[in-house]
Motif scaffolding. Structure first.
Motif, short mmCIF file in Angstrom:
data_model
loop_
_atom_site.label_atom_id
_atom_site.label_comp_id
_atom_site.label_asym_id
_atom_site.label_seq_id
_atom_site.Cartn_x
_atom_site.Cartn_y
_atom_site.Cartn_z
N LEU A 1 5.79 3.56 -5.68
CA LEU A 1 4.56 5.17 -4.73
C LEU A 1 3.46 5.01 -5.14
CD1 LEU A 1 6.66 8.06 -8.03
CD2 LEU A 1 6.74 7.27 -5.83
N VAL A 2 3.30 4.16 -5.46
CA VAL A 2 1.51 3.04 -5.35
C VAL A 2 1.40 2.84 -3.79
CG1 VAL A 2 -0.25 1.84 -5.44
CG2 VAL A 2 0.48 3.03 -6.84
N TRP A 3 3.29 1.94 -3.22
CA TRP A 3 2.78 0.87 -1.35
C TRP A 3 2.98 2.23 -1.15
CZ3 TRP A 3 6.92 0.17 1.99
CH2 TRP A 3 6.59 -0.67 2.70
N ALA A 4 3.19 3.50 -1.35
CA ALA A 4 3.82 4.43 -0.51
C ALA A 4 2.49 5.84 0.21
CB ALA A 4 4.79 5.42 -0.81
N VAL A 5 1.51 5.21 -0.90
CA VAL A 5 0.58 6.54 -0.76
C VAL A 5 -0.75 5.40 -0.51
CG1 VAL A 5 1.30 7.74 -2.73
CG2 VAL A 5 -0.25 6.05 -2.82
N LEU A 6 -0.35 3.87 -0.48
CA LEU A 6 -1.50 3.50 0.59
C LEU A 6 -2.14 4.16 1.50
CD1 LEU A 6 -0.10 -0.63 0.20
CD2 LEU A 6 -2.04 0.48 -0.83
N PRO A 7 -3.75 3.96 2.17
CA PRO A 7 -4.28 4.78 2.77
C PRO A 7 -3.14 3.99 4.59
CG PRO A 7 -6.07 3.68 1.91
CD PRO A 7 -4.34 3.04 1.18
N VAL A 8 -3.23 3.41 4.94
CA VAL A 8 -2.64 2.75 6.03
C VAL A 8 -1.27 3.30 6.12
CG1 VAL A 8 -4.24 1.86 6.91
CG2 VAL A 8 -2.29 0.54 5.04
N GLY A 9 -0.53 4.17 5.25
CA GLY A 9 1.46 4.02 4.79
C GLY A 9 1.88 4.90 5.70
N ILE A 10 0.88 5.06 6.56
CA ILE A 10 1.73 5.77 7.67
C ILE A 10 2.35 4.82 8.67
CG2 ILE A 10 -0.75 5.71 9.42
CD1 ILE A 10 2.46 8.47 8.90
N VAL A 11 1.66 3.21 8.68
CA VAL A 11 2.40 2.37 9.17
C VAL A 11 4.10 2.52 9.00
CG1 VAL A 11 1.92 -0.45 9.54
CG2 VAL A 11 -0.41 1.03 9.95
N GLN A 12 4.26 2.18 7.45
CA GLN A 12 5.73 2.36 7.38
C GLN A 12 6.23 3.27 8.02
OE1 GLN A 12 5.32 2.74 3.12
NE2 GLN A 12 3.72 1.37 3.16
N SER A 13 6.21 4.58 9.04
CA SER A 13 7.03 4.76 9.69
C SER A 13 6.67 4.59 11.16
CB SER A 13 6.31 6.61 9.39
OG SER A 13 7.22 6.73 7.58
N MET A 14 6.30 3.67 11.47
CA MET A 14 5.75 3.38 12.83
C MET A 14 6.84 2.60 12.49
SD MET A 14 2.08 3.39 13.64
CE MET A 14 2.00 3.64 14.64
N PRO B 1 -0.43 -4.48 -10.89
CA PRO B 1 -1.78 -3.83 -11.72
C PRO B 1 -1.92 -1.88 -12.28
CG PRO B 1 -2.22 -6.05 -10.99
CD PRO B 1 -1.22 -5.34 -10.34
N LEU B 2 -1.68 -2.43 -10.66
CA LEU B 2 -2.12 -1.00 -10.52
C LEU B 2 -0.89 0.11 -11.75
CD1 LEU B 2 -3.93 0.14 -6.81
CD2 LEU B 2 -4.63 -0.35 -8.84
N ALA B 3 -0.15 -0.13 -10.89
CA ALA B 3 1.48 0.40 -11.30
C ALA B 3 1.85 0.47 -12.29
CB ALA B 3 2.56 -0.42 -10.89
N VAL B 4 1.42 -0.72 -13.24
CA VAL B 4 1.72 -0.95 -14.92
C VAL B 4 0.63 0.06 -15.58
CG1 VAL B 4 1.36 -2.75 -16.99
CG2 VAL B 4 2.14 -2.84 -15.25
N ALA B 5 -0.65 -0.27 -14.87
CA ALA B 5 -1.87 0.65 -15.32
C ALA B 5 -1.40 2.43 -15.75
CB ALA B 5 -3.34 1.20 -15.03
N LEU B 6 -0.75 2.80 -14.73
CA LEU B 6 -0.51 4.27 -14.08
C LEU B 6 0.89 4.86 -14.88
CD1 LEU B 6 -0.54 4.93 -10.29
CD2 LEU B 6 -1.05 6.33 -11.99
#
Length: 393
Positions: A143-156, A355-360
């Protein structure tokens, strides 16, 4: 962590899908939010979201390769030559295949490949994080990978999602001892982007570390161990074939030998200079007030990336993940041009997010959901604004 379902009750592939379901459903929801936001924003600006996703910037170059093959180039007034040989072939091949077996055009086939690859990438990221840090961290990592600011590139119709999927599953295969699978996926990753060398290096380091560890333990040689050794060695041979094969083919086609691909990249004014050009670019931003804020933001961003990498080391991530991430980060930050591309070039460095995922994962579910939901909304708005503006260079 072990799957609560027993093998007798649930087939292995069904259990794996069920285990990954929260990550995949959450990832799909974030992507739908981003696409809906882009569609509304683009319509308000009189633009086509479909065109922004499939027929601009690099997606046009991939489409031309799929339709016409290699050999197309653009000569700029300053003498630079932009040749489509700079773009690795796996995505165009899949676009051509998709267009051949469906009614889709090449651009739409590219979108289909990207959509499927992004789900596969999210699943692979979940699988790696689940293996290293547990189920909740795996869900949060996807989910963190999905919500990255440039995550829209994943759909391009870009190659980032395809490459990340191949890299993630290759690394997962390395971590779980499936060496031949890891080698084949690494070879395909090498046919997708130049940074495929990161996956190859990660596999090699893991394999060599295994060899050294076994020798230090006395080198027991049951037949099963011997078979594993040969699979590992064969994986090391297979892994670089994709990248090496394409680079050597480009050198032969251009008549410039093994380093011909570097000349092609030089035509795009792209290369590796250790970060000198990027550092100069940031320094220039700091010379005047309006742009100084952007310069400070870049410095903070780089510092955050380095801090996350240090956190990955302190977490004790496996060497394969650290090597992959380190090379992806180095190639992204030390490229000599296309500074606006650096955030999307970092998308395959997904272990940075662990590290962010573990914290969440340590927070209560509701609190994690609220944080990720808020960031998803901001990311969707930024992605729509970005693609309707300067977008990926």
């Amino acid at each position: 962590m072990t799957d609560p379902e027993t093998p007798a009750a649930t087939p292995p592939h069904t259990g794996a899908l069920r285990r990954a379901a929260p990550a995949l459903l959450g990832y799909a929801a974030v992507r739908v939010l981003g696409l809906v936001t882009l569609a509304v924003w683009s319509a308000a600006n009189g633009k086509s979201a479909h065109r922004l996703l499939s027929q601009r910037w690099d997606s046009l170059w991939y489409t031309r390769v799929a339709e016409l093959g290699y050999g197309y180039e653009v000569r700029l007034p300053n003498g630079d030559v932009h040749a489509n040989l700079a773009f690795f072939p796996l995505l165009p091949w899949l676009e051509r295949l998709g267009s051949a077996v469906t009614p889709l055009s090449y651009p739409d086939a590219g979108l289909l490949v990207s959509a499927a690859a992004s789900i596969a990438a999210a699943w692979g990221i979940f699988a790696v994080a689940d293996h290293v840090h547990g189920h909740r961290a795996g869900v949060c990592a996807a989910l963190v990978w999905a919500v990255l600011p440039v995550g829209i590139v994943q759909s391009m119709a870009y190659s980032e999602s395809l490459f990340t999927a191949l890299a993630a599953w290759s690394l997962y295969a390395v971590l779980t001892g499936r060496w031949l699978t890891a080698g084949l996926l690494a070879a395909f990753a090498g046919l997708t982007r130049p940074v495929g060398v990161a996956v190859v290096a990660a596999l090699w380091v893991a394999a060599i570390t295994s060899f050294v560890g076994e020798r230090a333990q006395g080198g027991s040689t049951p037949r099963t161990d011997g078979a594993q050794v040969w699979r590992r060695a064969l994986a090391m041979i297979i892994a670089p074939l994709g990248a090496a094969g394409y680079v050597l083919w480009v050198g032969h086609r251009t008549g410039k030998g093994p380093l011909g691909y570097l000349d092609v990249q030089a035509g795009w004014r792209n290369g590796f200079d250790g970060g000198y050009a990027f550092g100069r670019f940031v320094a220039e931003k700091l010379t005047s007030f309006p742009s100084a804020l952007a310069g400070v933001g870049l410095i903070v961003g780089v510092a955050l990336i380095l801090w996350l990498y240090v956190a990955c080391v302190r977490q004790g991530q496996p060497p394969a993940l650290l090597v992959h991430t380190g090379i992806v980060v180095a190639l992204a930050l030390c490229a000599s041009s296309y500074f606006g591309s650096k955030p999307r070039l970092l998308l395959p460095a997904f272990p940075l997010l662990f590290p962010l995922a573990v914290a969440l994962a340590r927070l209560r579910t509701l609190r994690s959901a609220l944080i990720l939901g808020g960031v998803a909304v901001a990311s969707a708005a930024y992605g729509a604004f970005w693609l309707n503006g300067s977008g990926p260079p």
